[in-house]
Design a protein around this motif. Structure first.
Motif, PDB file in Angstrom:
ATOM      1  N   GLU A  39       0.748  -1.353  -0.035  1.00  0.00           N
ATOM      2  CA  GLU A  39      -0.107  -0.202   0.130  1.00  0.00           C
ATOM      3  C   GLU A  39       0.774   1.177   0.127  1.00  0.00           C
ATOM      4  N   MET A  40       2.163   0.954  -0.077  1.00  0.00           N
ATOM      5  CA  MET A  40       2.896   2.498   0.096  1.00  0.00           C
ATOM      6  C   MET A  40       3.827   2.621  -1.276  1.00  0.00           C
ATOM      7  N   SER A  41       4.078   3.790  -1.388  1.00  0.00           N
ATOM      8  CA  SER A  41       4.892   4.277  -2.496  1.00  0.00           C
ATOM      9  C   SER A  41       6.207   3.659  -2.767  1.00  0.00           C
ATOM     10  N   HIS A  42       6.382   3.367  -3.912  1.00  0.00           N
ATOM     11  CA  HIS A  42       7.856   2.758  -4.228  1.00  0.00           C
ATOM     12  C   HIS A  42       8.707   3.695  -4.219  1.00  0.00           C
ATOM     13  N   ARG A  43       8.464   4.952  -3.956  1.00  0.00           N
ATOM     14  CA  ARG A  43       9.377   5.877  -4.029  1.00  0.00           C
ATOM     15  C   ARG A  43       9.778   6.325  -2.628  1.00  0.00           C
ATOM     16  N   GLY A  44       9.232   5.834  -1.644  1.00  0.00           N
ATOM     17  CA  GLY A  44       9.341   6.141  -0.226  1.00  0.00           C
ATOM     18  C   GLY A  44      10.495   5.360   0.464  1.00  0.00           C
ATOM     19  N   LYS A  45      10.989   5.852   1.419  1.00  0.00           N
ATOM     20  CA  LYS A  45      12.422   5.314   2.178  1.00  0.00           C
ATOM     21  C   LYS A  45      11.976   3.675   2.460  1.00  0.00           C
ATOM     22  N   VAL A  46      10.596   3.345   3.171  1.00  0.00           N
ATOM     23  CA  VAL A  46      10.503   2.051   3.650  1.00  0.00           C
ATOM     24  C   VAL A  46      10.557   0.976   2.415  1.00  0.00           C
ATOM     25  N   TYR A  47       9.975   1.459   1.353  1.00  0.00           N
ATOM     26  CA  TYR A  47      10.062   0.341   0.431  1.00  0.00           C
ATOM     27  C   TYR A  47      11.532   0.379  -0.343  1.00  0.00           C
ATOM     28  N   GLU A  48      12.073   1.382  -0.367  1.00  0.00           N
ATOM     29  CA  GLU A  48      13.488   1.503  -1.102  1.00  0.00           C
ATOM     30  C   GLU A  48      14.379   0.740  -0.422  1.00  0.00           C
ATOM     31  N   GLU A  49      14.311   0.809   1.034  1.00  0.00           N
ATOM     32  CA  GLU A  49      15.076   0.121   1.940  1.00  0.00           C
ATOM     33  C   GLU A  49      14.936  -1.495   1.851  1.00  0.00           C
ATOM     34  N   VAL A  50      13.844  -1.946   1.361  1.00  0.00           N
ATOM     35  CA  VAL A  50      13.808  -3.286   1.439  1.00  0.00           C
ATOM     36  C   VAL A  50      14.190  -3.842  -0.199  1.00  0.00           C
ATOM     37  N   HIS A  51      13.944  -2.874  -1.023  1.00  0.00           N
ATOM     38  CA  HIS A  51      14.653  -3.254  -2.633  1.00  0.00           C
ATOM     39  C   HIS A  51      16.005  -3.053  -2.591  1.00  0.00           C
ATOM     40  N   ASN A  52      16.648  -2.173  -1.774  1.00  0.00           N
ATOM     41  CA  ASN A  52      18.088  -2.211  -1.842  1.00  0.00           C
ATOM     42  C   ASN A  52      18.657  -3.320  -0.887  1.00  0.00           C
ATOM     43  N   ASN A 238       9.803   2.578 -13.284  1.00  0.00           N
ATOM     44  CA  ASN A 238       8.373   2.240 -12.935  1.00  0.00           C
ATOM     45  C   ASN A 238       8.201   1.575 -11.864  1.00  0.00           C
ATOM     46  N   THR A 239       6.768   1.207 -11.545  1.00  0.00           N
ATOM     47  CA  THR A 239       6.652   0.670 -10.326  1.00  0.00           C
ATOM     48  C   THR A 239       6.945  -0.768 -10.458  1.00  0.00           C
ATOM     49  N   PRO A 240       7.646  -1.155  -9.437  1.00  0.00           N
ATOM     50  CA  PRO A 240       8.315  -2.369  -9.232  1.00  0.00           C
ATOM     51  C   PRO A 240       7.342  -3.322  -8.573  1.00  0.00           C
ATOM     52  N   PRO A 241       7.437  -4.752  -8.773  1.00  0.00           N
ATOM     53  CA  PRO A 241       6.328  -5.647  -8.204  1.00  0.00           C
ATOM     54  C   PRO A 241       6.928  -5.624  -6.708  1.00  0.00           C
ATOM     55  N   ALA A 242       6.339  -4.685  -5.996  1.00  0.00           N
ATOM     56  CA  ALA A 242       6.835  -4.318  -4.512  1.00  0.00           C
ATOM     57  C   ALA A 242       6.856  -5.568  -3.644  1.00  0.00           C
ATOM     58  N   PHE A 243       5.554  -6.301  -3.605  1.00  0.00           N
ATOM     59  CA  PHE A 243       5.556  -7.263  -2.740  1.00  0.00           C
ATOM     60  C   PHE A 243       6.362  -8.584  -3.113  1.00  0.00           C
ATOM     61  N   SER A 244       6.574  -8.996  -4.452  1.00  0.00           N
ATOM     62  CA  SER A 244       7.325  -9.965  -4.794  1.00  0.00           C
ATOM     63  C   SER A 244       8.843  -9.663  -4.265  1.00  0.00           C
ATOM     64  N   VAL A 245       9.318  -8.550  -4.716  1.00  0.00           N
ATOM     65  CA  VAL A 245      10.554  -8.129  -4.234  1.00  0.00           C
ATOM     66  C   VAL A 245      10.752  -8.178  -2.529  1.00  0.00           C
ATOM     67  N   TYR A 246       9.878  -7.746  -1.963  1.00  0.00           N
ATOM     68  CA  TYR A 246       9.881  -7.889  -0.429  1.00  0.00           C
ATOM     69  C   TYR A 246       9.909  -9.559  -0.207  1.00  0.00           C
ATOM     70  N   MET A 247       9.226 -10.229  -0.771  1.00  0.00           N
ATOM     71  CA  MET A 247       9.201 -11.732  -0.374  1.00  0.00           C
ATOM     72  C   MET A 247      10.662 -12.469  -0.886  1.00  0.00           C
ATOM     73  N   VAL A 248      11.236 -11.983  -1.790  1.00  0.00           N
ATOM     74  CA  VAL A 248      12.679 -12.263  -2.269  1.00  0.00           C
ATOM     75  C   VAL A 248      13.555 -11.994  -1.294  1.00  0.00           C
ATOM     76  N   ASN A 249      13.270 -10.762  -0.783  1.00  0.00           N
ATOM     77  CA  ASN A 249      14.355 -10.366   0.468  1.00  0.00           C
ATOM     78  C   ASN A 249      14.216 -11.280   1.485  1.00  0.00           C
ATOM     79  N   GLU A 250      13.053 -11.659   1.856  1.00  0.00           N
ATOM     80  CA  GLU A 250      12.803 -12.657   3.084  1.00  0.00           C
ATOM     81  C   GLU A 250      13.408 -13.998   2.705  1.00  0.00           C
ATOM     82  N   VAL A 251      13.105 -14.421   1.652  1.00  0.00           N
ATOM     83  CA  VAL A 251      13.757 -15.653   1.250  1.00  0.00           C
ATOM     84  C   VAL A 251      15.305 -15.571   1.140  1.00  0.00           C
ATOM     85  N   LEU A 252      15.830 -14.564   0.670  1.00  0.00           N
ATOM     86  CA  LEU A 252      17.249 -14.403   0.809  1.00  0.00           C
ATOM     87  C   LEU A 252      17.842 -14.329   2.219  1.00  0.00           C
ATOM     88  N   LYS A 253      16.967 -13.953   3.071  1.00  0.00           N
ATOM     89  CA  LYS A 253      17.329 -13.853   4.444  1.00  0.00           C
ATOM     90  C   LYS A 253      17.434 -15.444   5.116  1.00  0.00           C
TER      91      LYS A 253
END
Ligand code: PLP
Length: 362
Positions: A39-52, A238-253
């Protein structure tokens, strides 16, 4: 919690239970924002942290080799079949492919639409039941790249080692075995994978490339299909698949917690051995059609002595809580996809079921 299925699906496939539970815990209120990550902007700090985080975790799991960039794209590995030659196969060059099976074949067909394409080795003559021998392959100076499919998901074959292509970029479709074993990223110019087998849910495609291959794409390609668009915008053009990227980050952990690639490879080899041993010690009741030296540790294909018996196997296995053991419709037979997230216990249960089935039907 209900019993989890013994999930051997080929893709989308099993995810680690710990990851699903973590995601569940932060589903509604992500990092105390009062919102889900969807539900949050992909330009915001919170999402960008997950992405990076996802990018740096991936690079670190691959040994932090210098000069590589991760892209989070959409359209699946199937879009990469076209995007790759669009970006890297320029006029006067030829794209070289190894035809090792169903997925390689699809990649080749797309490349042919784009430019001059050459199949330099193929195992079609033995129905793709082995990885082609590459020892005699000669690549001409006009070669743009050599493309390999590291693991053929449908036939159940896998490269045991990758060819040394010198200055010619080696490209790997690693959709069904990325992060399942150690390998040297330095050997590759670019690798790609749809996430839904070993990395997370569907919806995101990971490309990992040497920067000089993706920083200057031809200008006549549509913006979204140019690697340099995504490279220069950190995959946030453009808008990334934010939830999928978040899940990838969790799988990587989770992969890190398994001991990284070294730890995960050990477990994966044990899992595969358990099932291959059951096949090999069955006195011909089960048969592995793939040449032993090309066997995949991710997708184990096997046959019974008749199709009727195979159907019976599927039926009884389903009654016992096993899912996804039917082979791909194009090749028939049986297939157990034992990606990273499939627990050892599921493989043990399958091996036990196979022995039991042999006792009652052998
Ligand atoms: C599943 C698979 C693909 C296709 O992936 P999509 O993300 O569905 O496009 C390509 N190559 C291999 C090796 C695969 O296993």
């Amino acid at each position: 919690m209900n019993k989890r299925a013994y999930n051997f699906n080929a893709g989308p496939a099993a995810l680690p239970l710990q990851v699903l539970e973590r995601a569940q815990a932060e589903f509604v209120d992500f990092r105390s924002t009062g919102m889900s990550i969807m539900e949050m902007s992909h330009r915001g700090k919170v999402y960008e942290e997950v992405h990076n985080e996802a990018e740096s975790r991936l690079l670190s799991l691959l040994g932090n080799v210098k000069g590589y960039k991760v892209l989070f794209l959409q359209g699946g590995a199937s879009t990469q079949f076209a995007m790759l030659p669009m970006n890297l196969l320029s006029e006067g060059k030829v794209a070289s492919y190894v035809n090792s099976g169903s997925w390689a074949d699809k990649a080749i067909k797309e490349a042919k639409l784009i430019g001059k394409t050459n199949v330099v080795a193929s195992s079609e003559a033995n129905k793709f039941m082995s990885i082609p021998d590459l020892s005699n392959v000669q690549l001409s100076d006009e070669t743009a790249y050599l493309h390999v499919t590291s693991n053929e998901t449908i036939e159940g074959t896998q490269y045991q080692q990758f060819p040394d292509t010198g200055n010619i970029p080696l490209i790997g479709d690693m959709s069904s075995d990325i992060l399942s074993r150690q390998f040297d990223l330095n050997q590759f110019g670019l690798i790609y994978a749809g996430a839904q087998k070993n990395l997370g849910p569907s919806g995101v495609t990971v490309v990992i490339a040497r920067e000089e291959l993706i920083n200057d794409s031809p200008k006549n390609i549509p913006t979204m299909l140019r690697y340099n668009t995504h490279f220069s915008n950190n995959s946030l053009y453009n808008t990334p698949p934010a939830f999928s990227v978040y899940m990838v980050n969790e799988v990587l952990k989770w992969v890190e917690e398994q001991g990284g690639l070294e730890g995960i490879e050990k477990i994966n080899r044990k899992k595969a051995e358990l099932i291959y041993d059951t096949i090999d010690n069955s006195g011909g009741f089960y048969r592995g059609p793939v040449e032993v030296g090309s066997r995949s540790i991710m997708n184990i294909t096997f046959r019974l002595t008749s199709e009727e018996l195979e159907n019976q196997f599927i039926k009884e296995s389903e009654q016992e809580g096993f899912v996804g053991l039917k082979g791909h419709r194009s090749v028939g037979g049986l297939r157990a996809s034992i990606y990273n997230a499939v627990p050892y216990e599921s493989c043990k249960a399958l091996a036990d079921f196979m022995s039991h089935f042999q006792k009652t039907h052998g």
